[in-house]
Design a protein around this motif. Structure first.
Motif, mmCIF file in Angstrom:
data_model
loop_
_atom_site.group_PDB
_atom_site.id
_atom_site.type_symbol
_atom_site.label_atom_id
_atom_site.label_comp_id
_atom_site.label_asym_id
_atom_site.label_seq_id
_atom_site.Cartn_x
_atom_site.Cartn_y
_atom_site.Cartn_z
ATOM 1 N N HIS A 60 -6.898 30.824 -10.466
ATOM 2 C CA HIS A 60 -6.610 30.625 -9.046
ATOM 3 C C HIS A 60 -5.938 31.876 -8.497
ATOM 4 N N GLN A 89 -7.653 34.807 -7.906
ATOM 5 C CA GLN A 89 -8.580 35.914 -8.111
ATOM 6 C C GLN A 89 -7.850 37.258 -8.203
ATOM 7 N N LEU A 146 -12.064 25.265 -5.707
ATOM 8 C CA LEU A 146 -11.333 26.198 -4.851
ATOM 9 C C LEU A 146 -10.085 25.473 -4.359
ATOM 10 N N VAL A 147 -8.905 26.035 -4.656
ATOM 11 C CA VAL A 147 -7.649 25.403 -4.270
ATOM 12 C C VAL A 147 -6.903 26.377 -3.360
ATOM 13 N N GLU A 148 -7.047 26.201 -2.063
ATOM 14 C CA GLU A 148 -6.445 27.128 -1.101
ATOM 15 C C GLU A 148 -4.934 27.213 -1.253
ATOM 16 N N GLU A 149 -4.287 26.097 -1.590
ATOM 17 C CA GLU A 149 -2.832 26.078 -1.751
ATOM 18 C C GLU A 149 -2.357 26.992 -2.888
ATOM 19 N N GLY A 171 -3.813 29.931 -3.434
ATOM 20 C CA GLY A 171 -4.215 31.290 -3.089
ATOM 21 C C GLY A 171 -5.677 31.616 -3.322
ATOM 22 N N ASP A 172 -6.484 30.626 -3.656
ATOM 23 C CA ASP A 172 -7.903 30.881 -3.914
ATOM 24 C C ASP A 172 -8.626 31.368 -2.675
ATOM 25 N N LYS A 173 -9.460 32.389 -2.875
ATOM 26 C CA LYS A 173 -10.375 32.875 -1.842
ATOM 27 C C LYS A 173 -11.760 32.271 -2.067
ATOM 28 N N ASN A 174 -12.009 31.885 -3.313
ATOM 29 C CA ASN A 174 -13.268 31.265 -3.734
ATOM 30 C C ASN A 174 -12.979 30.521 -5.038
ATOM 31 N N ASP A 175 -14.023 30.093 -5.747
ATOM 32 C CA ASP A 175 -13.783 29.363 -6.996
ATOM 33 C C ASP A 175 -13.950 30.246 -8.232
#
Length: 137
Positions: free
Chosen positions: A31, A33, A115-118, A120-124
């Protein structure tokens, strides 16, 4: 970065080194990237389950703790090599003179499945780095 047993040095090093052993590790960043995070984890994995009392106890005649030398080889996906922060990677090593760090094509970019935006993910994408740490004097 191959070291020949009994040789005075190893190819690719900036200084001669007598190789004692090689530690290997794998690091992931699932997570965020961040290839540097994956590389640091690979190096920590390589050195985390080893103890090197020989350097502190004088088990190698004429060799002191301050003479430990390290060479690091990282397998990193080609497209991510330029974003690797080498100073952060080097900070993982608590002691020993780092003679060189070689970065080669390797590792992997794969899907983490989510993909977990919380986080910091920009993608998976999941970044994977392989590390070989050569230890000698």
């Amino acid at each position: 970065m191959e070291a020949v047993e009994g040789s005075e040095g190893s190819r690719g090093s900036s200084s001669p080194m007598k190789l004692l052993f090689v530690e290997m590790g794998v690091g992931y960043d699932q997570h965020g990237q961040d290839i540097t995070v994956a590389a640091m984890r690979a190096c920590k994995d390589a050195i985390s389950s080893n103890s090197i009392p020989a350097f502190r106890r004088g088990s190698i005649p004429g060799v002191s703790f301050g003479q430990m030398k390290l060479q690091i080889k990282l397998g990193v996906p080609h497209s991510l090599q330029k974003s690797l922060d080498m100073e952060k990677v080097k900070s993982v090593f608590p002691y020993g003179e780092i003679l060189n760090v070689e970065v080669v094509d390797g590792g992997l970019i794969c899907s983490s499945g989510v993909l977990v935006e919380e986080m910091g993910d920009k993608n998976d994408d999941c970044y994977i780095v392989n590390a070989a740490v050569y230890v000698g004097y």
